[in-house]
Design a protein around this motif. Sequence first.
Motif, PDB file in Angstrom:
ATOM      1  N   ALA A 128       5.941  -0.620   5.078  1.00  0.00           N
ATOM      2  CA  ALA A 128       6.992  -1.018   6.001  1.00  0.00           C
ATOM      3  C   ALA A 128       8.032  -0.623   5.203  1.00  0.00           C
ATOM      4  CB  ALA A 128       6.890  -2.363   6.233  1.00  0.00           C
ATOM      5  N   TRP A 129       8.209  -0.953   3.789  1.00  0.00           N
ATOM      6  CA  TRP A 129       9.536  -0.747   3.134  1.00  0.00           C
ATOM      7  C   TRP A 129       9.569   0.819   2.738  1.00  0.00           C
ATOM      8  CZ3 TRP A 129      13.465  -3.783   2.169  1.00  0.00           C
ATOM      9  CH2 TRP A 129      13.473  -4.967   2.412  1.00  0.00           C
ATOM     10  N   HIS A 130       8.338   1.269   2.560  1.00  0.00           N
ATOM     11  CA  HIS A 130       8.436   3.077   2.288  1.00  0.00           C
ATOM     12  C   HIS A 130       8.816   3.645   3.346  1.00  0.00           C
ATOM     13  CE1 HIS A 130       6.576   6.800   1.743  1.00  0.00           C
ATOM     14  NE2 HIS A 130       6.867   6.688   0.794  1.00  0.00           N
ATOM     15  N   TRP A 131       8.683   3.074   4.770  1.00  0.00           N
ATOM     16  CA  TRP A 131       8.931   3.830   5.832  1.00  0.00           C
ATOM     17  C   TRP A 131      10.615   3.636   6.012  1.00  0.00           C
ATOM     18  CZ3 TRP A 131      11.627   2.066  10.277  1.00  0.00           C
ATOM     19  CH2 TRP A 131      11.450   2.780  11.300  1.00  0.00           C
ATOM     20  N   ALA A 141       9.052   2.878  -5.805  1.00  0.00           N
ATOM     21  CA  ALA A 141       9.238   1.884  -6.684  1.00  0.00           C
ATOM     22  C   ALA A 141      10.232   0.641  -5.931  1.00  0.00           C
ATOM     23  CB  ALA A 141      10.254   2.369  -7.888  1.00  0.00           C
ATOM     24  N   LEU A 142      11.062   1.405  -5.057  1.00  0.00           N
ATOM     25  CA  LEU A 142      12.002   0.105  -4.276  1.00  0.00           C
ATOM     26  C   LEU A 142      11.116  -0.498  -3.165  1.00  0.00           C
ATOM     27  CD1 LEU A 142      15.101   2.492  -3.787  1.00  0.00           C
ATOM     28  CD2 LEU A 142      14.931   0.531  -4.960  1.00  0.00           C
ATOM     29  N   SER A 143       9.908  -0.117  -2.697  1.00  0.00           N
ATOM     30  CA  SER A 143       9.128  -0.373  -1.925  1.00  0.00           C
ATOM     31  C   SER A 143       8.222  -1.700  -2.516  1.00  0.00           C
ATOM     32  CB  SER A 143       8.005   0.652  -1.212  1.00  0.00           C
ATOM     33  OG  SER A 143       8.685   1.535  -0.615  1.00  0.00           O
ATOM     34  N   ILE A 144       7.873  -1.436  -3.930  1.00  0.00           N
ATOM     35  CA  ILE A 144       7.347  -2.430  -4.602  1.00  0.00           C
ATOM     36  C   ILE A 144       8.466  -3.628  -4.846  1.00  0.00           C
ATOM     37  CG2 ILE A 144       6.567  -3.135  -6.941  1.00  0.00           C
ATOM     38  CD1 ILE A 144       5.513  -0.290  -7.313  1.00  0.00           C
TER      39      ILE A 144
END
Length: 346
Positions: A25-28, A44-47
Amino acid sequence: MGPIGDAFNVILTPLYYAVSGVLLAWHWIFSHLGLDPEGGASWALSIIGLTLVIRAALIPLFVRQIKASRNMQLMQPKVKELQKKYGHDRERLAQETMKLYKDAGTNPFASCLPILLQMPIFFSLFRLIDEASDGISHGFLSEEKARHFGDAMLFGKFEISASFTQSGGSTAVQVLAAFLVVAMTATTFTTQRQLMSKNMPPSALSGPYAQQQKMLLYILPVVFAVGGIAFPIGVLLYWTTSNLWTMGQQFYVIRNNPAPGTDAEKAKIERDRRRAEAKGLPDPTLPAVGEGTDTAVETERRPQQRQQPKRQPKSQRSSQSPSKSPSQNGQRGQRNPAKKKNGNKR
């Protein structure tokens, strides 16, 4: 994979779906904000986004952890008294200690809940990243997404799935991994020390529980430092971000709700006093007039009114008046002639 590995995989399967779902969801979101979907920055920001979601969900447990740890420290003087009283009987001492915790509404294991609940999530993320580079997918990650995730390059130099021990001979990867291991260790140590130094009264910093906390203060960072060299860079990002969240959250709780008799409480009282002085308000550290001890002070300043005796009926006054003895009558009779003689002389 043996039976233990199969059982472990079955236990982690629900977490694979939860972790991979939040991660995707964050990667999208970051992909639609213009970041390269296959680049390391978006993953990295998704993590980091995954870490924020998990820590936000654990806020109630974190508050319980702070309260439980604080109550455990504040109860150490009472625990010492029980140890002096029942030191010869270990079974009775354990029963009375647990009864003391129960009456105070404190659970000794509540302070470990956030860490214990994060460990399965930590292992599931570790497996996702570690096996993604081999194209092994878990949860909602497809094989293609898993391969992109495992091969993603952060800043064009560091694979998210690389670690200090598995750097592929890259000095840059080892330097970044070592930096993240040091950051993870330092934030773990600082978080625990912040709780003990600022939110614990001096009387609570002695005793078995306090000694145990001091040992963990130094043992846990060493454990993370030794084990951290085998963690992938993505996992180190997760744990360091989680520690930074903990530091900020703990700082906020201690600053606004300090334990009684601690340095944090003294600092809060001083801040409240300065804030009120700047706004021209009364000192909030003093009780208002009519409350607390001021009531007694105002009462002492007022002149006390003399209580008038209640008027009694004539019949009651006559019944309560003492009867005159003959000796008193005789004395009165002797004084009267003396007055007459004095009058005659004049």
